[in-house]
Scaffold this motif. Structure first.
Motif, PDB file in Angstrom:
ATOM      1  N   TYR A 108       6.930   8.185 -10.292  1.00 37.48           N
ATOM      2  CA  TYR A 108       6.210   7.651 -11.459  1.00 37.48           C
ATOM      3  C   TYR A 108       5.083   8.605 -11.861  1.00 37.48           C
TER       4      TYR A 108
ATOM      5  N   GLN B 177       0.370 -11.026   0.234  1.00 38.71           N
ATOM      6  CA  GLN B 177       0.335 -10.058   1.334  1.00 38.71           C
ATOM      7  C   GLN B 177      -0.759  -9.027   1.057  1.00 38.71           C
TER       8      GLN B 177
ATOM      9  N   ASP C 116       0.768   4.263  -1.608  1.00 40.39           N
ATOM     10  CA  ASP C 116      -0.521   3.762  -2.094  1.00 40.39           C
ATOM     11  C   ASP C 116      -1.657   4.686  -1.664  1.00 40.39           C
TER      12      ASP C 116
END
Ligand code: UFG
Length: 328
Positions: A141, A206, A284
């Motif tokens: 991305y 989560q 992340d």
């Protein structure tokens, strides 16, 4: 100005369309409705349902409506999906953007505002991240957004394109009139998921990773109100200089941890919002916070709703009033 907004039926696009209309611009939305929603386009704004890769159709649309500028939101925007299905991302983001740029140049439209992303930085070496920080994306991305930025820079130099490339940090919240909000058919974003737990639609949220080197072990993100993002686009239109591609971070300059987001959502909603600690989510970066001096100087832009509490409260209103998202 007459502005073609690609992806104008999507989350940030639709809030920007409303802001453009309020400022007196004439707007045309081009959206294939793969992610966008017809109901998010205001009455009276033409919606051309067309894929960006339809070069002739896009060129025809630009000419037919006499467009002066394009704001280009349309893209696929999920990091994990881009890892699993890069082809979709290179085709939807790079291929479609190159087709759009060709249609623009061939139609004499040389003003562009492009949705770029903090994902183009990869794992930052310094935080807050300045615009001249090296761009080393860590997922497909981010690479697709970087590739389009680079094409825009090259086209600006060689073909006289003028562009502002807004590198969003984490867009969040809903429109202040309560009409437009964040609804993805497959939700992966933190704030909508947390609010779905508050609504009783999910048992828990989560927390992806609790061992980061941050103040409470969870990732830090810079959440920017979608109305502020929309305002940045309206201002960016007037800041376009032919032959120049200007990159601007679009964030508040302040970071909140995942735990702080959940805590704030508990306070805003009055619901317990159970949270379960889980492994890190691949791809992340630990901390993404924008350096904001450049956008302030170039656009005179300041976020009007920088507080996380305000952002989550506006999102909460929308989620409560639209528990099933848009109807289509
Ligand atoms: N998170 C959780 N639990 C969840 C969902 C997210 O703990 O159920 C965490 C993530 O690990 C991350 C933070 O919450 O640390 C924010 O995650 P989001 O998915 O809401 O947003 P991202 O920061 O991953 O993504 C956003 C944009 C992307 C863009 C990216 C730039 O949504 O389009 O920023 O890095 F690519």
């Amino acid at each position: 100005m007459r502005v073609l907004v690609t992806g104008g039926a999507g989350y940030i696009g639709s809030v920007t369309v409303a802001a453009l209309c309020r400022c007196g611009h004439e707007v045309v939305v081009l959206d294939n409705l793969s992610e966008g929603h017809r109901a998010a386009v205001p009455e009276g704004v033409p919606l051309v349902q067309r894929d960006l890769r339809d070069y002739a159709g896009v060129a025809e649309t630009l000419k037919h409506f006499g467009c002066d500028a394009v704001i280009h939101f349309a893209a696929s925007a999920l990091v994990a999906e881009s890892v699993a299905n890069p082809r979709k991302y290179y085709e939807n983001n790079v291929g479609a953007s190159l087709s759009l740029l060709a249609a623009m140049l061939d139609s004499g439209v040389r003003r562009l505002v492009f949705s770029s992303s903090a994902a183009t930085y990869g794992v930052p070496e310094v935080v807050p991240i300045p615009e001249d920080h090296p761009q080393r994306p860590i997922n497909p991305y981010g690479f697709t957004k970087y590739a389009v930025e680079q094409a825009i820079r090259d086209y600006a130099r060689a073909h006289g394109l003028g562009a502002v490339m807004l590198r969003y940090f984490n867009a969040a919240g809903a429109s202040l009139d309560g009409r437009l909000g964040e609804h993805h058919r497959h939700e992966t974003h933190l704030i909508p998921l947390v609010l779905q737990v508050a609504l009783g639609k999910r048992p828990h949220v989560q927390i992806f990773g609790t061992d980061y080197a941050t103040r409470d072990g969870t990732c830090v993100r810079d959440f920017v109100h979608v109305e502020d993002l929309a305002d940045a686009h309206v201002r960016a239109l007037d800041a376009i200089v032919p032959g120049h591609a200007l990159a601007l971070n679009c964030g508040t300059g302040r970071g909140y941890t995942v735990r702080e987001v959940i805590e704030t959502a508990r306070a805003v909603t009055g619901h317990e919002i159970p949270a379960v600690e889980a492994d890190r989510r691949p791809g992340d970066p630990p901390e993404l916070v924008a350096a904001v001096e450049r956008i302030r100087a170039e656009l005179g832009w300041e976020p009007r709703w920088p507080e996380l509490q305000q952002i989550i409260a506006s999102a909460w209103r929308w989620h409560r009033e639209h528990p099933n998202g848009y109807d289509d």
